[in-house]
Scaffold this motif. Sequence first.
Motif, PDB file in Angstrom:
ATOM      1  N   ALA A 128       0.839  -1.205   0.000  1.00 33.65           N
ATOM      2  CA  ALA A 128       0.000   0.000   0.000  1.00 33.65           C
ATOM      3  C   ALA A 128       0.872   1.253   0.000  1.00 33.65           C
ATOM      4  CB  ALA A 128      -0.928  -0.018   1.209  1.00 33.65           C
ATOM      5  N   GLY A 130       3.598   3.846  -2.466  1.00 40.28           N
ATOM      6  CA  GLY A 130       3.415   4.663  -3.668  1.00 40.28           C
ATOM      7  C   GLY A 130       3.161   3.822  -4.916  1.00 40.28           C
ATOM      8  N   ALA A 131       3.852   2.698  -5.035  1.00 41.51           N
ATOM      9  CA  ALA A 131       3.702   1.882  -6.244  1.00 41.51           C
ATOM     10  C   ALA A 131       2.295   1.292  -6.324  1.00 41.51           C
ATOM     11  CB  ALA A 131       4.756   0.780  -6.258  1.00 41.51           C
ATOM     12  N   ASN A 151      -2.215  -5.380   2.863  1.00 47.98           N
ATOM     13  CA  ASN A 151      -0.930  -4.793   3.274  1.00 47.98           C
ATOM     14  C   ASN A 151      -0.564  -5.232   4.686  1.00 47.98           C
ATOM     15  OD1 ASN A 151       1.294  -3.044   2.670  1.00 47.98           O
ATOM     16  ND2 ASN A 151       0.472  -1.603   4.174  1.00 47.98           N
ATOM     17  N   ARG A 152       0.749  -5.289   4.934  1.00 53.35           N
ATOM     18  CA  ARG A 152       1.258  -5.649   6.261  1.00 53.35           C
ATOM     19  C   ARG A 152       0.637  -4.752   7.323  1.00 53.35           C
ATOM     20  NH1 ARG A 152       7.645  -5.220   6.751  1.00 53.35           N
ATOM     21  NH2 ARG A 152       7.107  -3.030   6.443  1.00 53.35           N
ATOM     22  N   THR A 153       0.570  -3.457   7.046  1.00 53.57           N
ATOM     23  CA  THR A 153      -0.119  -2.517   7.942  1.00 53.57           C
ATOM     24  C   THR A 153      -1.521  -2.304   7.362  1.00 53.57           C
ATOM     25  OG1 THR A 153       2.015  -1.438   8.262  1.00 53.57           O
ATOM     26  CG2 THR A 153       0.063  -0.241   9.040  1.00 53.57           C
ATOM     27  N   LYS A 156      -3.200   1.086   6.125  1.00 53.51           N
ATOM     28  CA  LYS A 156      -2.742   1.735   4.884  1.00 53.51           C
ATOM     29  C   LYS A 156      -3.473   1.163   3.665  1.00 53.51           C
ATOM     30  CE  LYS A 156       1.924   2.771   6.478  1.00 53.51           C
ATOM     31  NZ  LYS A 156       3.336   2.446   6.237  1.00 53.51           N
ATOM     32  N   SER A 190       4.763  -4.689  -2.895  1.00 49.83           N
ATOM     33  CA  SER A 190       5.516  -4.381  -1.667  1.00 49.83           C
ATOM     34  C   SER A 190       6.995  -4.357  -2.027  1.00 49.83           C
ATOM     35  CB  SER A 190       5.264  -5.431  -0.586  1.00 49.83           C
ATOM     36  OG  SER A 190       6.094  -6.567  -0.789  1.00 49.83           O
ATOM     37  N   SER A 191       7.780  -3.743  -1.162  1.00 53.04           N
ATOM     38  CA  SER A 191       9.224  -3.677  -1.429  1.00 53.04           C
ATOM     39  C   SER A 191       9.959  -4.825  -0.740  1.00 53.04           C
ATOM     40  CB  SER A 191       9.772  -2.312  -0.968  1.00 53.04           C
ATOM     41  OG  SER A 191       9.418  -2.090   0.377  1.00 53.04           O
ATOM     42  N   GLU A 197      13.084 -10.707   1.099  1.00 54.26           N
ATOM     43  CA  GLU A 197      11.966 -11.329   1.819  1.00 54.26           C
ATOM     44  C   GLU A 197      10.751 -11.417   0.906  1.00 54.26           C
ATOM     45  OE1 GLU A 197      11.246  -8.938   5.253  1.00 54.26           O
ATOM     46  OE2 GLU A 197      13.332  -9.078   5.879  1.00 54.26           O
ATOM     47  N   MET A 215       6.697  -6.516  -8.688  1.00 51.61           N
ATOM     48  CA  MET A 215       7.237  -5.277  -9.279  1.00 51.61           C
ATOM     49  C   MET A 215       8.749  -5.166  -9.148  1.00 51.61           C
ATOM     50  SD  MET A 215       4.676  -2.187  -8.520  1.00 51.61           S
ATOM     51  CE  MET A 215       2.927  -2.299  -8.806  1.00 51.61           C
ATOM     52  N   VAL A 216       9.307  -5.892  -8.186  1.00 54.27           N
ATOM     53  CA  VAL A 216      10.762  -5.869  -8.017  1.00 54.27           C
ATOM     54  C   VAL A 216      11.391  -6.688  -9.148  1.00 54.27           C
ATOM     55  CG1 VAL A 216      12.626  -6.660  -6.491  1.00 54.27           C
ATOM     56  CG2 VAL A 216      10.642  -5.516  -5.531  1.00 54.27           C
ATOM     57  N   GLY A 239       9.326  -7.263 -12.473  1.00 56.47           N
ATOM     58  CA  GLY A 239       8.964  -5.896 -12.835  1.00 56.47           C
ATOM     59  C   GLY A 239       9.840  -5.231 -13.884  1.00 56.47           C
TER      60      GLY A 239
HETATM   61  P1  NDP Z   1       7.004   2.154  -0.387  1.00 55.05           P
HETATM   62  O1  NDP Z   1       8.173   2.245   0.503  1.00 55.05           O
HETATM   63  O2  NDP Z   1       6.128   3.331  -0.635  1.00 55.05           O
HETATM   64  O3  NDP Z   1       6.013   0.973   0.145  1.00 55.05           O
HETATM   65  C1  NDP Z   1       6.535  -0.247   0.551  1.00 55.05           C
HETATM   66  C2  NDP Z   1       5.393  -1.255   0.758  1.00 55.05           C
HETATM   67  O4  NDP Z   1       5.962  -2.540   0.935  1.00 55.05           O
HETATM   68  C3  NDP Z   1       4.527  -0.979   1.974  1.00 55.05           C
HETATM   69  O5  NDP Z   1       3.201  -1.331   1.676  1.00 55.05           O
HETATM   70  C4  NDP Z   1       5.125  -1.931   3.031  1.00 55.05           C
HETATM   71  O6  NDP Z   1       4.202  -2.338   4.013  1.00 55.05           O
HETATM   72  C5  NDP Z   1       5.462  -3.104   2.157  1.00 55.05           C
HETATM   73  N1  NDP Z   1       6.520  -3.966   2.704  1.00 55.05           N
HETATM   74  C6  NDP Z   1       7.850  -3.687   2.835  1.00 55.05           C
HETATM   75  N2  NDP Z   1       8.520  -4.753   3.325  1.00 55.05           N
HETATM   76  C7  NDP Z   1       7.587  -5.731   3.501  1.00 55.05           C
HETATM   77  C8  NDP Z   1       7.664  -7.075   3.987  1.00 55.05           C
HETATM   78  N3  NDP Z   1       8.816  -7.627   4.368  1.00 55.05           N
HETATM   79  N4  NDP Z   1       6.515  -7.789   4.009  1.00 55.05           N
HETATM   80  C9  NDP Z   1       5.354  -7.258   3.609  1.00 55.05           C
HETATM   81  N5  NDP Z   1       5.204  -5.991   3.152  1.00 55.05           N
HETATM   82  C10 NDP Z   1       6.324  -5.243   3.101  1.00 55.05           C
HETATM   83  O7  NDP Z   1       7.575   1.571  -1.769  1.00 55.05           O
HETATM   84  P2  NDP Z   1       6.954   1.762  -3.229  1.00 55.05           P
HETATM   85  O8  NDP Z   1       5.492   1.519  -3.143  1.00 55.05           O
HETATM   86  O9  NDP Z   1       7.420   3.017  -3.824  1.00 55.05           O
HETATM   87  O10 NDP Z   1       7.669   0.579  -4.041  1.00 55.05           O
HETATM   88  C11 NDP Z   1       7.349  -0.775  -3.819  1.00 55.05           C
HETATM   89  C12 NDP Z   1       8.200  -1.642  -4.723  1.00 55.05           C
HETATM   90  O11 NDP Z   1       7.825  -1.492  -6.088  1.00 55.05           O
HETATM   91  C13 NDP Z   1       9.697  -1.298  -4.645  1.00 55.05           C
HETATM   92  O12 NDP Z   1      10.390  -2.496  -4.468  1.00 55.05           O
HETATM   93  C14 NDP Z   1      10.017  -0.691  -5.994  1.00 55.05           C
HETATM   94  O13 NDP Z   1      11.319  -1.016  -6.413  1.00 55.05           O
HETATM   95  C15 NDP Z   1       8.981  -1.361  -6.892  1.00 55.05           C
HETATM   96  N6  NDP Z   1       8.640  -0.546  -8.065  1.00 55.05           N
HETATM   97  C16 NDP Z   1       8.926  -1.074  -9.311  1.00 55.05           C
HETATM   98  C17 NDP Z   1       8.626  -0.356 -10.443  1.00 55.05           C
HETATM   99  C18 NDP Z   1       8.954  -0.941 -11.777  1.00 55.05           C
HETATM  100  O14 NDP Z   1       8.960  -0.203 -12.770  1.00 55.05           O
HETATM  101  N7  NDP Z   1       9.195  -2.232 -11.869  1.00 55.05           N
HETATM  102  C19 NDP Z   1       8.014   0.990 -10.384  1.00 55.05           C
HETATM  103  C20 NDP Z   1       7.740   1.438  -9.019  1.00 55.05           C
HETATM  104  C21 NDP Z   1       8.067   0.684  -7.927  1.00 55.05           C
HETATM  105  P3  NDP Z   1       3.926  -1.427   5.337  1.00 55.05           P
HETATM  106  O15 NDP Z   1       2.954  -0.375   4.915  1.00 55.05           O
HETATM  107  O16 NDP Z   1       3.365  -2.372   6.306  1.00 55.05           O
HETATM  108  O17 NDP Z   1       5.258  -0.856   5.747  1.00 55.05           O
END
Ligand code: NDP
Length: 274
Positions: A128, A130-131, A151-153, A156, A190-191, A197, A215-216, A239
């Motif tokens: 949840a 930005g992506a 989402n983990r949280t 959000k 998620s990232s 992980e 997306m990663v 991704g």
């Molecule tokens: P943000 O930091 O805004 O959000 C991260 C999200 O990941 C949150 O919802 C967070 O949950 C969740 N999260 C992180 N670690 C874990 C975990 N171990 N288990 C479960 N949930 C987890 O990042 P973005 O939204 O900007 O980006 C997300 C991913 O998308 C990134 O890895 C980025 O590289 C990728 N991306 C790829 C693109 C592409 O073109 N391929 C374009 C844009 C992004 P919580 O809210 O609970 O913290």
Amino acid sequence: MIMDKYAVIGNPIAHSMSPLIHRQFAEQTGQELSYEKILSPLEHFSETVQDFIRSGGMGCNVTLPFKEQAFQLATRHSEDAELAGAVNTLSCEEEGIFGDNTDGEGLINDLKYHQVPLTKARVLLIGAGGAARGVLLPLLRAGVDALHIANRTPSKAQDLEKLVFKKGNVSASGLDNKWSQPFDIIINASSSGLSGERPDISSEIIGQETYVYDMVYGQQQTPFNQWAEQQGAVKVIDGLGMLVEQAALSFSIWRGVMPDTQSVRQALRNNLSA
Ligand code: NDP
């Protein structure tokens, strides 16, 4: 010869593949342009963009952590940027700066490239940030039947649900929800993969006909895709294609021509494994 100037601005920026992508698009479409990487100090994003524009810059991509600041800087926004509250493509106009967000449509184009059936699909979006926010509207526009955000949280995920609840069949929860049946498509936004992980979620979300998208991207298969494959997903996709497709959409906004993405995908894949 003076060339039209474009750039990608972020912090860090050293590993950005955007210059490689845009130079290939330019070559392929016969456009004379330059595209550079710019490292912006964290506190001076706006000044960095203004300096770039003063030096003749016509447009730029914006990456982490500046997409929200780019939204604030833009004087006009696309509908996707408006809903995402974030901008990844800035274009100079006579009256100001236009901000768009091509990440979501880039994802849709990549799903179509991989022949993932979107119409009437039940989709699970994990994450949840930005992506995830950026892909909500494009997914609903693509005609999916139902979209569940987990989402983990959990709060959000519920915040995102509120943004689009009028635009389709959308629901939200934490990762520990009770899942009644597998989804048609699962998108991991998620990232988690960046730290090696995967989201802690039940394998009940995956069936024999489930398409899984993470997306990663990177040299290795992501932990989530590896796990999904073990659970029997029909296809797993990373991704990298989304990265190329969002860039192609930025290029077409600036240059009025949509480049072919196929050859660039292959070049990037080779670059990653080199
Ligand atoms: P943000 O930091 O805004 O959000 C991260 C999200 O990941 C949150 O919802 C967070 O949950 C969740 N999260 C992180 N670690 C874990 C975990 N171990 N288990 C479960 N949930 C987890 O990042 P973005 O939204 O900007 O980006 C997300 C991913 O998308 C990134 O890895 C980025 O590289 C990728 N991306 C790829 C693109 C592409 O073109 N391929 C374009 C844009 C992004 P919580 O809210 O609970 O913290």
